[in-house]
Design a protein around this motif. Structure first.
Motif, short mmCIF file in Angstrom:
data_model
loop_
_atom_site.label_atom_id
_atom_site.label_comp_id
_atom_site.label_asym_id
_atom_site.label_seq_id
_atom_site.Cartn_x
_atom_site.Cartn_y
_atom_site.Cartn_z
N LEU A 196 0.72 -1.24 0.10
CA LEU A 196 -0.01 0.03 -0.15
C LEU A 196 0.65 1.37 0.09
CD1 LEU A 196 -2.78 -1.01 2.39
CD2 LEU A 196 -2.95 -0.88 -0.01
N SER A 197 1.91 0.94 0.72
CA SER A 197 2.84 2.60 0.83
C SER A 197 3.40 2.67 -0.54
CB SER A 197 3.89 2.38 2.00
OG SER A 197 4.90 1.30 1.72
N LEU A 198 3.98 1.49 -1.37
CA LEU A 198 4.66 1.49 -2.69
C LEU A 198 3.61 2.20 -3.63
CD1 LEU A 198 6.86 0.89 -4.49
CD2 LEU A 198 5.81 -1.33 -4.91
N ALA A 199 2.06 1.64 -3.40
CA ALA A 199 1.33 2.08 -4.33
C ALA A 199 0.94 3.48 -4.18
CB ALA A 199 0.05 1.23 -4.40
N VAL A 250 3.43 -2.56 -8.76
CA VAL A 250 3.05 -3.57 -7.39
C VAL A 250 3.11 -4.94 -7.51
CG1 VAL A 250 1.43 -3.57 -5.32
CG2 VAL A 250 2.16 -1.29 -6.36
N TRP A 251 2.24 -5.54 -8.66
CA TRP A 251 2.14 -6.97 -8.69
C TRP A 251 3.61 -7.45 -9.21
CZ3 TRP A 251 3.01 -9.58 -13.28
CH2 TRP A 251 2.69 -10.87 -13.54
N LEU A 252 4.42 -6.39 -9.97
CA LEU A 252 5.74 -7.24 -10.51
C LEU A 252 6.62 -7.11 -9.23
CD1 LEU A 252 6.15 -5.41 -13.66
CD2 LEU A 252 5.96 -7.87 -13.47
N GLU A 268 9.46 -10.53 -5.14
CA GLU A 268 9.63 -10.68 -3.68
C GLU A 268 10.79 -9.88 -3.26
OE1 GLU A 268 10.21 -14.92 -2.72
OE2 GLU A 268 8.23 -15.32 -3.60
N VAL A 269 10.87 -8.38 -3.92
CA VAL A 269 11.69 -7.48 -3.39
C VAL A 269 11.42 -6.30 -2.50
CG1 VAL A 269 12.89 -7.62 -5.61
CG2 VAL A 269 11.30 -6.07 -5.40
N LEU A 270 10.14 -6.57 -2.16
CA LEU A 270 9.45 -5.59 -1.15
C LEU A 270 9.35 -5.98 0.31
CD1 LEU A 270 8.68 -2.58 -1.28
CD2 LEU A 270 6.31 -3.36 -1.61
N GLY A 271 10.04 -5.50 1.24
CA GLY A 271 9.75 -5.77 2.73
C GLY A 271 10.27 -4.65 3.63
N ALA A 272 10.72 -5.00 4.68
CA ALA A 272 11.05 -3.79 5.77
C ALA A 272 12.21 -2.88 5.19
CB ALA A 272 11.50 -4.63 6.99
N GLU A 273 13.38 -3.56 4.63
CA GLU A 273 14.45 -2.97 3.98
C GLU A 273 14.07 -1.82 3.05
OE1 GLU A 273 18.33 -3.77 1.76
OE2 GLU A 273 17.83 -5.14 3.28
N HIS A 274 13.11 -2.26 2.15
CA HIS A 274 12.47 -1.56 1.12
C HIS A 274 11.28 -1.00 1.21
CE1 HIS A 274 15.13 -4.62 -0.26
NE2 HIS A 274 15.69 -4.09 -1.17
#
Length: 160
Positions: free
Chosen positions: A5-8, A38-40, A45-51
């Protein structure tokens, strides 16, 4: 889910700010491109706490403003060097990379490359050094002071 959601949200705000055209068709295309990214991101699997884009939000805006100023100053310096080629002193140097995350390291290397007259030629994930080609002696001095590196550490939220 919070990361997506924050990325979008960040992508939508960036898209709206850069497009400058607010018509229904373009809103739809913008929403589709944000959804695709966001789907890609989820598939890779590159989005997480670090990103997480939300952790950089206001700091990122301050950093971008500072970086734009550095790009303008570097453009002026390179233009002067073009008019007076005696100023050109190509140098290949190694600079320390003190960022804590891979995103910070890449941000630092890309920021160097975005600044006219400097190009990051090598950055390894297992090294604390980066190789940079600098066109002017002033650029070498600027890299040796590590002002940009400290700014990127501040952007990460973890100054050393």
């Amino acid at each position: 889910m919070r990361y997506y959601l924050s990325l979008a949200l960040m992508l939508a705000i960036l898209w709206l700010g850069l497009s400058g055209v607010y018509k229904p068709l373009l809103f739809g295309l913008g929403a589709a491109s944000v959804a695709l990214v966001v789907w890609l991101t989820e598939r890779m699997e590159v989005l997480g706490a670090e990103h997480d884009p939300a952790t950089l939000s206001w700091r990122l805006l301050v950093y971008w403003a500072w970086l734009v100023g550095q790009v303008i100053l570097s453009n002026i310096a390179v233009a002067r060097a073009v008019l007076d080629p005696r100023r050109i002193q190509p140098t290949l140097i190694e600079v320390p990379v003190r960022q804590h995350t891979n995103v910070g390291r890449v941000t630092y290397a890309n920021s160097i490359t975005l600044t006219p007259g400097t190009v990051t030629t090598w950055l390894a994930s297992d090294s604390d050094r980066a190789q940079v080609h600098a066109l002017l002696a002033d650029a070498v001095e600027g890299l040796e002071t590590d002002a940009m590196g400290r700014r990127v550490q501040w952007l990460e939220g973890k100054p050393r």
